[in-house]
Design an enzyme around this catalytic site. Sequence first.
Site, mmCIF file in Angstrom:
data_model
loop_
_atom_site.group_PDB
_atom_site.id
_atom_site.type_symbol
_atom_site.label_atom_id
_atom_site.label_comp_id
_atom_site.label_asym_id
_atom_site.label_seq_id
_atom_site.Cartn_x
_atom_site.Cartn_y
_atom_site.Cartn_z
ATOM 1 N N ASN A 134 0.804 -1.233 0.000
ATOM 2 C CA ASN A 134 0.000 0.000 0.000
ATOM 3 C C ASN A 134 0.832 1.275 0.000
ATOM 4 O OD1 ASN A 134 0.698 -0.594 2.710
ATOM 5 N ND2 ASN A 134 -0.968 0.666 3.455
ATOM 6 N N GLU A 166 3.483 -5.364 12.310
ATOM 7 C CA GLU A 166 2.556 -4.232 12.119
ATOM 8 C C GLU A 166 1.454 -4.728 11.209
ATOM 9 O OE1 GLU A 166 2.867 -1.431 13.674
ATOM 10 O OE2 GLU A 166 4.860 -1.773 14.465
ATOM 11 N N CYS A 183 -3.400 1.488 6.385
ATOM 12 C CA CYS A 183 -3.822 0.745 7.570
ATOM 13 C C CYS A 183 -4.437 1.664 8.624
ATOM 14 C CB CYS A 183 -2.629 0.014 8.163
ATOM 15 S SG CYS A 183 -1.234 1.100 8.440
ATOM 16 N N GLU A 185 7.346 0.459 15.965
ATOM 17 C CA GLU A 185 8.396 1.005 15.103
ATOM 18 C C GLU A 185 8.557 2.479 15.449
ATOM 19 O OE1 GLU A 185 6.802 -0.036 11.170
ATOM 20 O OE2 GLU A 185 8.208 -1.720 11.158
HETATM 21 P P1 NAD Z 1 0.119 -9.393 3.086
HETATM 22 O O1 NAD Z 1 0.144 -9.872 4.481
HETATM 23 O O2 NAD Z 1 -0.599 -10.181 2.072
HETATM 24 O O3 NAD Z 1 1.599 -9.219 2.516
HETATM 25 C C1 NAD Z 1 2.565 -8.412 3.151
HETATM 26 C C2 NAD Z 1 3.943 -8.920 2.787
HETATM 27 O O4 NAD Z 1 4.106 -10.218 3.356
HETATM 28 C C3 NAD Z 1 4.174 -9.088 1.285
HETATM 29 O O5 NAD Z 1 5.498 -8.749 0.974
HETATM 30 C C4 NAD Z 1 3.932 -10.574 1.087
HETATM 31 O O6 NAD Z 1 4.582 -11.108 -0.038
HETATM 32 C C5 NAD Z 1 4.516 -11.127 2.371
HETATM 33 N N1 NAD Z 1 4.046 -12.467 2.747
HETATM 34 C C6 NAD Z 1 2.858 -13.057 2.469
HETATM 35 N N2 NAD Z 1 2.841 -14.327 2.942
HETATM 36 C C7 NAD Z 1 4.036 -14.542 3.544
HETATM 37 C C8 NAD Z 1 4.632 -15.644 4.214
HETATM 38 N N3 NAD Z 1 4.008 -16.813 4.340
HETATM 39 N N4 NAD Z 1 5.867 -15.498 4.711
HETATM 40 C C9 NAD Z 1 6.528 -14.331 4.607
HETATM 41 N N5 NAD Z 1 6.036 -13.261 3.947
HETATM 42 C C10 NAD Z 1 4.800 -13.355 3.430
HETATM 43 O O7 NAD Z 1 -0.426 -7.896 3.155
HETATM 44 P P2 NAD Z 1 -0.731 -6.907 1.945
HETATM 45 O O8 NAD Z 1 -2.002 -7.337 1.288
HETATM 46 O O9 NAD Z 1 0.494 -6.731 1.122
HETATM 47 O O10 NAD Z 1 -0.964 -5.528 2.736
HETATM 48 C C11 NAD Z 1 -2.174 -5.124 3.254
HETATM 49 C C12 NAD Z 1 -2.225 -5.329 4.755
HETATM 50 O O11 NAD Z 1 -1.143 -4.656 5.377
HETATM 51 C C13 NAD Z 1 -3.468 -4.746 5.385
HETATM 52 O O12 NAD Z 1 -3.991 -5.658 6.311
HETATM 53 C C14 NAD Z 1 -2.971 -3.506 6.106
HETATM 54 O O13 NAD Z 1 -3.739 -3.082 7.200
HETATM 55 C C15 NAD Z 1 -1.610 -3.941 6.520
HETATM 56 N N6 NAD Z 1 -0.761 -2.795 6.806
HETATM 57 C C16 NAD Z 1 -0.431 -2.538 8.116
HETATM 58 C C17 NAD Z 1 0.346 -1.427 8.424
HETATM 59 C C18 NAD Z 1 0.738 -1.111 9.849
HETATM 60 O O14 NAD Z 1 1.642 -0.314 10.047
HETATM 61 N N7 NAD Z 1 0.108 -1.708 10.836
HETATM 62 C C19 NAD Z 1 0.799 -0.589 7.397
HETATM 63 C C20 NAD Z 1 0.428 -0.890 6.083
HETATM 64 C C21 NAD Z 1 -0.340 -2.001 5.792
#
Ligand code: NAD
Length: 482
Positions: A152, A250, A284, A462
């Site tokens: 995002n 996060e 998020c 963080e």
């Molecule tokens: P996601 O969990 O699908 O993917 C995030 C990252 O994790 C990607 O690089 C993905 O390839 C990797 N990943 C997926 N499966 C994995 C595994 N088994 N092992 C290791 N890595 C793996 O999330 P997304 O769809 O990319 O992002 C959206 C989500 O992120 C939303 O839920 C949003 O709220 C959250 N988000 C949180 C924050 C925060 O600071 N809390 C900030 C931004 C986004």
Amino acid sequence: MANTIKNYINGQYENPINSNWLDNYDPSNGEIYGKTPNSSKEDVEQAYLSAQSAFEQWSQTTLEERSRILLKISEGIESQLDALAEAESKDNGKPISLAKSIDIPRAASNFRFFANAITQFASESHESVGQNAINFTLRQPIGVVGCISPWNLPLYLFTWKIAPAIAAGNCVVAKPSEVTPMTAYMLGEICNKAGLPKGVLNIVHGLGTTTGQAIIEHPNIKAISFTGGTATGAHIARTAAPMFKKLSLELGGKNPNIIFADCDYDAMLRNTIHSSFANQGQICLCGSRIFVEKSIYEKFKNDFVEKVKQLKVGHPAKADTDIGALVSKPHLEKVLDYINIAKQENGTILCGGNRITVNGHENGYYLEPTVIEVPNEHCRVNQEEIFGPVVTIMPFGTEDEVLQMANKVKYGLSATLWTNDLNRTMRMSNQIQAGIVWINTWLMRDLRTPFGGVKASGVGREGGFEALRFFTEPKNVCIKFK
Ligand code: NAD
């Protein structure tokens, strides 16, 4: 192919060892415009070995030298503002104006901030009075650490992890989201030009289930800093726990935006548009659950919906676009599914709700900004993270009632309050279950503050010295003297 992304290992761009590639889509028109490695365990091992061999020297580099290199990376990002913003907008679908004003400047600030922070990072000492002893704490880098980020805010969140990790003396194996790999790819060259020694940062691209999994399972990658979905965070925690890795997670959010009648109405309305729909609602921290005090509910509803209807959905590269494309087809379909769920749950779609086409870009992933009036706080669209340009609204009567509704979700990332009653801000800030509370503002960031969530929104913080503490191991040294 013009837009072929490669891994960045030991300061060089490399093809994936197994020649396995993924398509990279342009969300503004739904077309494939490049390819990205789907890196295997072997690529991750190469990245690890490169990081490990750089560690000894990097961890002994003076703070002044580390700081100087991080500042140069920051300047390198700034000098490529236009190219990086263009790439981010194309890869992600976000308006170019947003990439240029927020995403890329913030990536530069992340390096600048930690370049300075590391020179001020101090550790505790405790004099054991009456025992002729002094204790002090060494804060030593961990070694090779893993940084995994979402799509995002691609470069913004990627650098938010990498900068403190390397500032603290670690070497990094990092993986950006496979959905938005382009600016992370461009970062490698910027680091080379800034003089970052080979192997300090290694960037591997690929799916979470292959490349990401290889990072989290690696026995010698001792800490994982992850930002992404809650389900992925839970999987990482399960995988990493038996290896006793240090984890910072996060995760998702479903943040309340609570509006009291005594607020500064115009500022609230302006900001609520922003906190609902910035980055197509894919932040998020977006205030996706709006609770409004009964006495101003009807007025707010009319004014808000009228303003939402004025938002311009358009091609991300156009300067007057307020809302660009959603990041991917599966994500667009997920958000549309939630709009259908809202209808089944007797929600009222006050505006939006439909996929739309933008002239000349008919296959792009565009969605109208959507406001749903919900019958109660328990419905799924009010409980589950949608992560798109969709907000719910409902009225409340009392402070106690809204506090209960605000806290009755599994998440606890951020909350926003609009009120001019100082006593109420203190009462509610104390009781609200969130890692961050904004009063009369939204997403106002000071990089020194702790950033993160509670409950299903994550573990750890963080930002500022919290990040430097995460990326170091404290070691107590006790000296007895005569
Ligand atoms: P996601 O969990 O699908 O993917 C995030 C990252 O994790 C990607 O690089 C993905 O390839 C990797 N990943 C997926 N499966 C994995 C595994 N088994 N092992 C290791 N890595 C793996 O999330 P997304 O769809 O990319 O992002 C959206 C989500 O992120 C939303 O839920 C949003 O709220 C959250 N988000 C949180 C924050 C925060 O600071 N809390 C900030 C931004 C986004």
